[in-house]
Design a protein around this motif. Structure first.
Motif, PDB file in Angstrom:
ATOM      1  N   GLU A   1     -14.796 -32.407  -9.932  1.00 38.13           N
ATOM      2  CA  GLU A   1     -15.918 -33.344  -9.723  1.00 38.13           C
ATOM      3  C   GLU A   1     -17.239 -32.759 -10.223  1.00 38.13           C
ATOM      4  O   GLU A   1     -18.022 -33.443 -10.885  1.00 38.13           O
ATOM      5  CB  GLU A   1     -16.020 -33.677  -8.235  1.00 38.13           C
ATOM      6  CG  GLU A   1     -17.083 -34.688  -7.895  1.00 38.13           C
ATOM      7  CD  GLU A   1     -17.100 -34.970  -6.400  1.00 38.13           C
ATOM      8  OE1 GLU A   1     -18.183 -34.810  -5.794  1.00 38.13           O
ATOM      9  OE2 GLU A   1     -16.047 -35.323  -5.852  1.00 38.13           O
ATOM     10  N   ARG A   2     -17.462 -31.472  -9.936  1.00 40.05           N
ATOM     11  CA  ARG A   2     -18.709 -30.841 -10.376  1.00 40.05           C
ATOM     12  C   ARG A   2     -18.756 -30.742 -11.903  1.00 40.05           C
ATOM     13  O   ARG A   2     -19.798 -30.928 -12.512  1.00 40.05           O
ATOM     14  CB  ARG A   2     -18.862 -29.440  -9.772  1.00 40.05           C
ATOM     15  CG  ARG A   2     -18.936 -29.384  -8.245  1.00 40.05           C
ATOM     16  CD  ARG A   2     -20.226 -29.924  -7.653  1.00 40.05           C
ATOM     17  NE  ARG A   2     -21.435 -29.370  -8.179  1.00 40.05           N
ATOM     18  CZ  ARG A   2     -22.049 -28.271  -7.747  1.00 40.05           C
ATOM     19  NH1 ARG A   2     -21.549 -27.578  -6.762  1.00 40.05           N
ATOM     20  NH2 ARG A   2     -23.176 -27.876  -8.303  1.00 40.05           N
TER      21      ARG A   2
ATOM     22  N   LEU B   1     -16.297 -22.490  -8.286  1.00 37.58           N
ATOM     23  CA  LEU B   1     -17.363 -23.219  -7.585  1.00 37.58           C
ATOM     24  C   LEU B   1     -18.662 -22.417  -7.585  1.00 37.58           C
ATOM     25  O   LEU B   1     -19.735 -22.967  -7.811  1.00 37.58           O
ATOM     26  CB  LEU B   1     -16.950 -23.530  -6.142  1.00 37.58           C
ATOM     27  CG  LEU B   1     -16.042 -24.722  -5.968  1.00 37.58           C
ATOM     28  CD1 LEU B   1     -15.563 -24.831  -4.521  1.00 37.58           C
ATOM     29  CD2 LEU B   1     -16.747 -26.005  -6.381  1.00 37.58           C
TER      30      LEU B   1
ATOM     31  N   GLU C   1     -12.929 -30.622  -6.036  1.00 37.85           N
ATOM     32  CA  GLU C   1     -14.371 -30.355  -6.002  1.00 37.85           C
ATOM     33  C   GLU C   1     -14.858 -29.718  -7.305  1.00 37.85           C
ATOM     34  O   GLU C   1     -15.899 -30.095  -7.843  1.00 37.85           O
ATOM     35  CB  GLU C   1     -14.730 -29.465  -4.815  1.00 37.85           C
ATOM     36  CG  GLU C   1     -16.217 -29.262  -4.655  1.00 37.85           C
ATOM     37  CD  GLU C   1     -16.596 -28.431  -3.452  1.00 37.85           C
ATOM     38  OE1 GLU C   1     -17.813 -28.224  -3.256  1.00 37.85           O
ATOM     39  OE2 GLU C   1     -15.707 -27.971  -2.711  1.00 37.85           O
TER      40      GLU C   1
ATOM     41  N   GLN D   1     -19.579 -34.080 -13.266  1.00 38.48           N
ATOM     42  CA  GLN D   1     -21.008 -34.330 -13.066  1.00 38.48           C
ATOM     43  C   GLN D   1     -21.826 -33.676 -14.184  1.00 38.48           C
ATOM     44  O   GLN D   1     -22.744 -34.287 -14.736  1.00 38.48           O
ATOM     45  CB  GLN D   1     -21.433 -33.783 -11.701  1.00 38.48           C
ATOM     46  CG  GLN D   1     -22.896 -33.927 -11.396  1.00 38.48           C
ATOM     47  CD  GLN D   1     -23.256 -33.256 -10.075  1.00 38.48           C
ATOM     48  OE1 GLN D   1     -22.579 -32.344  -9.615  1.00 38.48           O
ATOM     49  NE2 GLN D   1     -24.341 -33.721  -9.488  1.00 38.48           N
TER      50      GLN D   1
ATOM     51  N   ASP E   1     -26.557 -29.162 -11.182  1.00 36.38           N
ATOM     52  CA  ASP E   1     -27.272 -30.340 -10.677  1.00 36.38           C
ATOM     53  C   ASP E   1     -28.713 -30.406 -11.176  1.00 36.38           C
ATOM     54  O   ASP E   1     -29.260 -31.497 -11.330  1.00 36.38           O
ATOM     55  CB  ASP E   1     -27.318 -30.324  -9.140  1.00 36.38           C
ATOM     56  CG  ASP E   1     -25.948 -30.322  -8.509  1.00 36.38           C
ATOM     57  OD1 ASP E   1     -24.993 -30.801  -9.144  1.00 36.38           O
ATOM     58  OD2 ASP E   1     -25.832 -29.836  -7.371  1.00 36.38           O
TER      59      ASP E   1
ATOM     60  N   LEU F   1     -20.291 -22.699 -10.935  1.00 31.44           N
ATOM     61  CA  LEU F   1     -20.964 -23.994 -11.095  1.00 31.44           C
ATOM     62  C   LEU F   1     -22.286 -24.016 -10.318  1.00 31.44           C
ATOM     63  O   LEU F   1     -23.290 -24.543 -10.794  1.00 31.44           O
ATOM     64  CB  LEU F   1     -20.046 -25.127 -10.642  1.00 31.44           C
ATOM     65  CG  LEU F   1     -18.879 -25.424 -11.585  1.00 31.44           C
ATOM     66  CD1 LEU F   1     -17.788 -26.209 -10.864  1.00 31.44           C
ATOM     67  CD2 LEU F   1     -19.359 -26.182 -12.808  1.00 31.44           C
ATOM     68  N   GLN F   2     -22.277 -23.431  -9.115  1.00 30.66           N
ATOM     69  CA  GLN F   2     -23.501 -23.383  -8.315  1.00 30.66           C
ATOM     70  C   GLN F   2     -24.544 -22.487  -8.973  1.00 30.66           C
ATOM     71  O   GLN F   2     -25.721 -22.842  -9.054  1.00 30.66           O
ATOM     72  CB  GLN F   2     -23.195 -22.897  -6.896  1.00 30.66           C
ATOM     73  CG  GLN F   2     -22.411 -23.905  -6.092  1.00 30.66           C
ATOM     74  CD  GLN F   2     -21.797 -23.315  -4.831  1.00 30.66           C
ATOM     75  OE1 GLN F   2     -21.723 -22.107  -4.655  1.00 30.66           O
ATOM     76  NE2 GLN F   2     -21.329 -24.193  -3.959  1.00 30.66           N
TER      77      GLN F   2
END
Length: 179
Positions: free
Chosen positions: A129-130, A74, A126, A133, A83, A77-78
């Motif tokens: 999902e990321r 996670l 999660e 995305q 995004d 990804l961040q």
């Protein structure tokens, strides 16, 4: 109706014990994915009872290691800003970081797969999902042209699985097949 009991704060020495146990588990499992809790306790420098007090079972210990790895995915990804960064830049950043995580945590992943039957993926919903995305953004930007970006994500994850199963110390590039 039962009242919820507030959890007590964990003492600093208990936190250190848990950290030592988890690190010892990584080291021991790298050598032997089927290692006993007693061997992990010995490596951590704690008693077997301490390990069992912190982790009720081997399964619980492995799930905790897996959750830590999931947190690292996670964070990757961040940090890749899936995004907001240009999709190809984000893909590059994620690939680089996940490759490090996969290669650095082979033992944990092997132990999880062997000890937790039925768990076909160590990725949380999660993380999945990321990743979906990101692949949807890659598709929208025209960076991937396959009709189904989820199919591309499955291929991408399969590549990481192949990397994971490549023996340590193997050549970086397999080169042409030899006969």
């Amino acid at each position: 109706m039962s009242a919820s009991v507030p959890s007590r704060p964990v003492r600093a020495d208990a936190e250190r014990s848990v950290a030592r146990i988890l690190e010892a588990a990584r080291v021991v499992l790298a050598d032997d994915p089927t290692a006993s809790m007693e061997r992990i306790a010995d490596e951590a420098g704690v008693g077997r009872a301490t390990v069992h007090r912190r982790f009720a079972s081997r399964k619980t210990l492995l799930e905790t290691l897996c959750a830590q790895l999931d947190d690292q995915y996670l964070r990757a990804l961040q940090e890749a800003k899936v995004d907001t960064a240009p999709p190809l830049v984000a893909l590059y950043r994620v690939t680089e970081r996940v490759m490090e995580l996969k290669l650095g945590n082979r033992s944990v992943l092997d132990a999880v797969v062997s000890a937790l039957p039925g768990r076909d993926s160590h990725l949380s919903a999660e993380v999945q999902e990321r990743a979906e995305q990101l692949f949807a953004r890659l598709h929208a930007a025209g960076a991937i042209t396959a009709e189904n970006p989820a199919w591309c994500l499955r291929l991408y994850l399969a590549i990481f699985d192949a990397v994971h199963h490549t023996p340590a110390g193997a050549r970086n590039s397999p080169g042409p097949p030899t006969t």
